[in-house]
Motif scaffolding. Structure first.
Motif, short mmCIF file in Angstrom:
data_model
loop_
_atom_site.label_atom_id
_atom_site.label_comp_id
_atom_site.label_asym_id
_atom_site.label_seq_id
_atom_site.Cartn_x
_atom_site.Cartn_y
_atom_site.Cartn_z
N LEU A 8 5.39 -9.11 -8.03
CA LEU A 8 4.72 -8.27 -7.05
C LEU A 8 3.38 -7.75 -7.56
O LEU A 8 3.20 -7.54 -8.76
N LYS A 9 2.49 -7.53 -6.63
CA LYS A 9 1.23 -6.84 -6.90
C LYS A 9 1.06 -5.75 -5.85
O LYS A 9 1.74 -5.74 -4.82
N LYS A 10 0.18 -4.80 -6.11
CA LYS A 10 -0.02 -3.70 -5.18
C LYS A 10 -0.41 -4.24 -3.80
O LYS A 10 -1.21 -5.17 -3.70
N GLY A 11 0.17 -3.62 -2.79
CA GLY A 11 -0.08 -4.04 -1.43
C GLY A 11 0.91 -5.04 -0.90
O GLY A 11 0.93 -5.31 0.31
N ASP A 12 1.76 -5.61 -1.77
CA ASP A 12 2.74 -6.59 -1.32
C ASP A 12 3.81 -5.92 -0.47
O ASP A 12 4.10 -4.73 -0.59
N LEU A 13 4.43 -6.73 0.39
CA LEU A 13 5.44 -6.26 1.33
C LEU A 13 6.84 -6.58 0.79
O LEU A 13 7.14 -7.74 0.49
N ILE A 14 7.67 -5.55 0.65
CA ILE A 14 9.07 -5.72 0.25
C ILE A 14 9.94 -5.62 1.51
O ILE A 14 9.85 -4.66 2.27
N ARG A 38 6.80 3.02 -2.58
CA ARG A 38 5.48 3.17 -1.96
C ARG A 38 4.47 3.73 -2.96
O ARG A 38 3.29 3.35 -2.94
N ALA A 39 4.94 4.62 -3.83
CA ALA A 39 4.04 5.17 -4.85
C ALA A 39 3.58 4.10 -5.83
O ALA A 39 2.52 4.23 -6.45
N GLU A 40 4.37 3.03 -5.96
CA GLU A 40 3.98 1.90 -6.81
C GLU A 40 2.95 1.01 -6.11
O GLU A 40 2.44 0.07 -6.71
N GLY A 41 2.70 1.29 -4.82
CA GLY A 41 1.70 0.52 -4.09
C GLY A 41 2.25 -0.53 -3.17
O GLY A 41 1.49 -1.35 -2.62
N TYR A 42 3.58 -0.54 -2.96
CA TYR A 42 4.19 -1.56 -2.12
C TYR A 42 4.38 -1.07 -0.69
O TYR A 42 4.58 0.13 -0.44
N ARG A 43 4.33 -2.00 0.24
CA ARG A 43 4.67 -1.72 1.63
C ARG A 43 6.13 -2.09 1.87
O ARG A 43 6.69 -2.92 1.14
N GLY A 153 5.70 10.76 -1.67
CA GLY A 153 5.49 11.82 -2.63
C GLY A 153 6.31 11.76 -3.88
O GLY A 153 6.34 12.72 -4.64
N CYS A 154 6.99 10.65 -4.18
CA CYS A 154 7.83 10.55 -5.37
C CYS A 154 7.18 9.63 -6.39
O CYS A 154 6.71 8.56 -6.05
N GLN A 155 7.19 10.05 -7.63
CA GLN A 155 6.65 9.21 -8.69
C GLN A 155 7.52 9.33 -9.92
O GLN A 155 8.01 10.42 -10.25
N LEU A 156 7.68 8.21 -10.62
CA LEU A 156 8.33 8.23 -11.93
C LEU A 156 7.26 8.58 -12.95
O LEU A 156 6.24 7.91 -13.06
N GLN A 157 7.50 9.66 -13.69
CA GLN A 157 6.52 10.14 -14.65
C GLN A 157 6.76 9.50 -16.01
O GLN A 157 7.88 9.35 -16.46
#
Length: 387
Positions: A8-14, A38-43, A153-157
């Motif tokens: 996957l790359k950012k913007g890819d659809l899951i 979504r925070a990883e950049g995926y749709r 609004g969720c992110q793995l820190q």
């Protein structure tokens, strides 16, 4: 030859479907989990049955058709199971494996979705990911995650910057894309989820024995806190080997033996002599006796030909009808330490109580990939290799 779908790359659809249960009883948790993706950049694209409050996620035919639509959609780059459950086997006759083979995509799930991952890899020769469902990323009280309201609004820190050269957009489907980078100092409760997300990008983190694990079922814990020291057991002193990785939830796999969805012999015939096989098993709730009998059944069915090693995760719900222990179940099935009937060297090296399966943390397993396994002194490391 094993096919490796594009990472996957950012913007890819899951695409998310419900081959097993719907997630209607835990919508808030599910939405927080999707927020991580979504925070990883995926749709995200969900099929209609995902949010049903249903142990079956809808009818078997509908579930199969929804899976097929995701594989037919050229915009969908990866397919995830929404959740585990009990009834995935019902939809297998409606899954279009020929289409899935023609349009190889990463398919990921955990627990009951084993019933779909296993034939896709062993029969269609496409690598799959075992370790997380789409609803698995919500750990609301763990040390490594920060969640705020809202779907994004969720992110793995992480205490280190994320690597910036993950593979994107490749079309050769070869594992040369996989990059090895061993991070240290990441002992918090969400590291195994960060590692899973790295695999989706084509990175290749070294996975190693956890220092501690959660000593009860995650859904029974008031807070996700690793409180129990981890020691991997084995029937031999050391294991240093490589082999094709294959397996899943053994509660599910036992029901596939001898069915049209049992591709174990095809897989072993294809790769066993050349590469060797490393089996892994996630035991949800099989008793020690049932586990022992299942290992024997697999052995009799030829599953363990050319096997280099077997990995067995911690059992989530332990039980015994006769007083047999899980140590005995493994040793009686494969030989080794403590084995009275067949003393001496083990027939097959086995590790059990590993970081695999329903307990956490758990590792991400890549069905079909070459796995390097090193074990000694109660601890081990795993890394996937190019082939």
């Amino acid at each position: 030859m094993m096919k490796y779908p594009e990472f996957l790359k950012k913007g890819d659809l899951i695409g998310i479907c419900a081959p097993s249960a719907g997630i209607g009883r835990k919508l808030e948790s599910f939405d927080r989990s999707l927020g991580i993706l979504r925070a990883e950049g995926y749709r995200i694209k969900e099929t209609a049955s995902v949010r049903l409050d249903s142990d079956r996620g809808g009818s078997a035919q509908v579930r199969g058709n929804e899976l097929n639509t995701l594989f037919a959609d050229p915009e969908v780059k990866m397919v995830m199971a929404a959740s585990g459950g009990d009834f995935l086997d019902e939809m297998l006759p409606y899954a279009d494996f020929e289409q899935m083979k023609r349009n190889p995509k990463w398919l990921m799930g955990a627990s009951d979705p084993t019933g779909l991952l296993f034939p896709y890899t062993t029969i269609c020769d496409v690598a799959t990911l075992y370790g997380c469902n789409a609803g698995s990323y919500d750990l609301p009280d763990s040390a490594g995650m920060q969640c705020t309201p809202g779907s994004d609004g969720c992110q793995l820190q992480d205490d280190q910057p994320a690597p910036g050269n993950s593979r994107t957009g490749q079309d050769d489907r070869q594992p040369q894309a996989i990059r090895t980078e061993h991070q240290t100092g990441l002992a918090d409760e969400s590291r195994y989820l960060r590692d899973n997300l790295r695999f989706l990008k084509g990175e290749n983190p070294v996975q190693e024995t956890s220092e501690k694990h959660l000593g009860c079922a995650p859904f029974l814990a008031e807070r996700i806190q690793f409180d129990t020291p981890t020691v991997w057991k084995s029937n031999t002193g050391a294991i240093h080997t490589t082999g094709r990785c294959i397996g899943g939830c053994i509660d599910v796999l036992k029901d596939l033996i001898g069915t049209p969805y049992d591709g174990a012999s095809l897989f072993v015939d294809r790769y066993g002599e050349k590469d060797g096989i490393i089996w892994y098993f996630d035991n949800f709730a099989l008793s020690a006796e049932m586990l022992y009998r299942t290992f024997l059944q697999m052995k009799y069915a030829g599953w363990f030909r050319f096997t280099k090693a077997v990995l067995l995760g911690r059992t989530l719900f332990e039980k015994s009808e006769s007083g047999m222990t899980y140590d005995e179940a493994v040793e009686w099935a494969f030989g080794g330490v403590g084995q009275k009937e067949m003393p001496g060297s083990p027939q097959i090296p086995v590790i059990w109580e590993a970081d695999i399966g329903h307990t956490i943390p758990h590792m991400t397993m890549i069905n079909g990939a070459i796995l390097r396994l090193d074990y000694e002194g109660g601890r081990g490391t795993m890394v996937y290799q190019e082939n």
